[in-house]
Motif scaffolding. Structure first.
Motif, short mmCIF file in Angstrom:
data_model
loop_
_atom_site.label_atom_id
_atom_site.label_comp_id
_atom_site.label_asym_id
_atom_site.label_seq_id
_atom_site.Cartn_x
_atom_site.Cartn_y
_atom_site.Cartn_z
N MET A 74 0.83 -1.21 0.00
CA MET A 74 0.00 0.00 0.00
C MET A 74 0.86 1.26 0.00
N ARG A 75 0.51 2.19 -0.88
CA ARG A 75 1.21 3.47 -0.93
C ARG A 75 0.24 4.56 -0.48
N LEU A 76 0.63 5.34 0.52
CA LEU A 76 -0.21 6.40 1.07
C LEU A 76 0.43 7.76 0.82
N GLU A 77 -0.28 8.61 0.11
CA GLU A 77 0.19 9.97 -0.17
C GLU A 77 -0.80 10.94 0.46
N LEU A 78 -0.38 11.61 1.52
CA LEU A 78 -1.29 12.48 2.27
C LEU A 78 -1.87 13.57 1.39
N ILE A 79 -1.01 14.31 0.72
CA ILE A 79 -1.43 15.37 -0.20
C ILE A 79 -0.66 15.22 -1.49
N GLY A 80 -1.36 15.18 -2.62
CA GLY A 80 -0.71 15.06 -3.92
C GLY A 80 -0.99 16.26 -4.81
N LEU A 81 -0.29 16.33 -5.92
CA LEU A 81 -0.46 17.46 -6.84
C LEU A 81 -1.75 17.37 -7.65
N GLY A 82 -2.52 16.30 -7.46
CA GLY A 82 -3.81 16.19 -8.13
C GLY A 82 -4.76 17.30 -7.74
N LEU A 83 -4.46 17.98 -6.66
CA LEU A 83 -5.26 19.10 -6.20
C LEU A 83 -5.35 20.21 -7.25
N ILE A 84 -4.25 20.40 -8.02
CA ILE A 84 -4.22 21.48 -9.01
C ILE A 84 -4.42 20.97 -10.44
N LEU A 85 -4.56 19.67 -10.61
CA LEU A 85 -4.70 19.12 -11.96
C LEU A 85 -5.92 19.68 -12.71
N PRO A 86 -7.08 19.84 -12.08
CA PRO A 86 -8.23 20.39 -12.81
C PRO A 86 -8.02 21.83 -13.29
N LEU A 87 -7.01 22.52 -12.74
CA LEU A 87 -6.74 23.91 -13.14
C LEU A 87 -5.85 23.99 -14.38
N ALA A 88 -5.33 22.86 -14.84
CA ALA A 88 -4.45 22.87 -16.01
C ALA A 88 -5.23 23.32 -17.24
N PRO A 89 -4.63 24.20 -18.08
CA PRO A 89 -5.35 24.73 -19.25
C PRO A 89 -5.66 23.66 -20.30
N SER A 90 -4.89 22.58 -20.33
CA SER A 90 -5.13 21.52 -21.30
C SER A 90 -4.62 20.19 -20.75
N SER A 91 -5.03 19.11 -21.38
CA SER A 91 -4.61 17.80 -20.93
C SER A 91 -3.12 17.59 -21.21
N PRO A 92 -2.40 16.90 -20.32
CA PRO A 92 -0.99 16.60 -20.58
C PRO A 92 -0.81 15.56 -21.68
N ILE A 93 -1.89 14.94 -22.12
CA ILE A 93 -1.81 13.94 -23.19
C ILE A 93 -1.91 14.62 -24.54
N ASN A 94 -0.96 14.34 -25.41
CA ASN A 94 -0.91 14.91 -26.74
C ASN A 94 -1.08 13.81 -27.76
N GLU A 95 -1.92 14.03 -28.75
CA GLU A 95 -2.17 13.01 -29.76
C GLU A 95 -0.92 12.64 -30.52
N GLY A 96 0.04 13.54 -30.60
CA GLY A 96 1.27 13.27 -31.33
C GLY A 96 2.37 12.65 -30.49
N ASP A 97 2.05 12.28 -29.24
CA ASP A 97 3.06 11.69 -28.37
C ASP A 97 3.59 10.38 -28.95
#
Length: 214
Positions: A63-86
């Motif tokens: 089990m991996r426990l992360e008290l606070i992660g950066l997912g808190l700010i993920l919805p604020l990203a202007p675009s998805s980190p996934i790029n079709e040309g990856d």
């Protein structure tokens, strides 16, 4: 001469693998994942992965426990980190920060573009991973480069995956399986079933069920 070269190459490879394995320190039953070259059997813990641990080579079995992660700010990203040309690398060739075999729990969500989870990963707000084999769940955003299994969130995004996506909106570059979206399903390449109010796929070999499809 040729046989000698092959034998020398094999011996060198085995010695390198052995030396690499010896540098991974073993921990039981608990240890922090904020370290390099560690194998943790039991519980690993920490705060906000993906900041300094680039290629840290940490393996958690349990089990991996992360008290606070950066997912808190993920919805604020202007675009998805996934790029079709990856051009995605193979999982076996990835120099990963962390690999979790078991359960990953994060208070707000794990954001780690070179992390792999084999099992179940739950991020309360959002999460971004390189690969997830099993079940990935978030409330708002669930972004995985390579997903095999179930992806459940308000908004799901995957580069290459197979299985089932369930959310308000689902998007993928290359997907094999079933997409169920309350509003929309968008893919570049899909080979299964899309169910939603709005469905879009450039290349579909399957069935679309919705009010608007193209």
């Amino acid at each position: 001469m040729k046989n000698r070269i092959i034998i020398i190459t094999l011996i060198s490879f085995l010695l390198e693998v052995r030396g690499y394995a010896q540098h991974r320190k073993k921990h039981f039953p608990a240890a922090t994942f904020h370290q390099a070259n560690a194998k943790i059997t039991g519980i690993s813990y920490g705060i906000a992965s993906g900041l300094k641990e680039k290629h840290a080579n940490v393996l958690t079995n349990g089990m991996r426990l992360e008290l606070i992660g950066l997912g808190l700010i993920l919805p604020l990203a202007p675009s998805s980190p996934i790029n079709e040309g990856d051009d995605l690398v193979q999982v076996r060739g990835l120099k990963f920060t962390e690999k979790i075999n078991g359960l990953n729990l994060s208070g707000s969500g794990t954001v780690c573009g070179d992390c792999i989870v084999n099992g179940i990963t739950v991020g309360a707000i959002g999460q971004y991973l390189f690969a997830a084999n099993g079940i990935s769940i978030s409330i708002v955003d669930n972004v995985v480069e390579k997903q095999n299994g179930l992806q459940f969130s308000m908004f799901n995004d995957v580069y290459k995956g197979s299985g089932l996506q369930i959310g308000i909106g689902n998007s993928a570059v290359d997907y094999k399986g079933l997409q169920v979206g309350v509003l929309s399903n968008v893919t570049s390449k899909c080979r299964g079933l899309q169910v939603g109010l709005f469905n879009k796929s450039k290349l579909l070999k399957g069935l679309q069920l919705g009010a608007l499809e193209y």
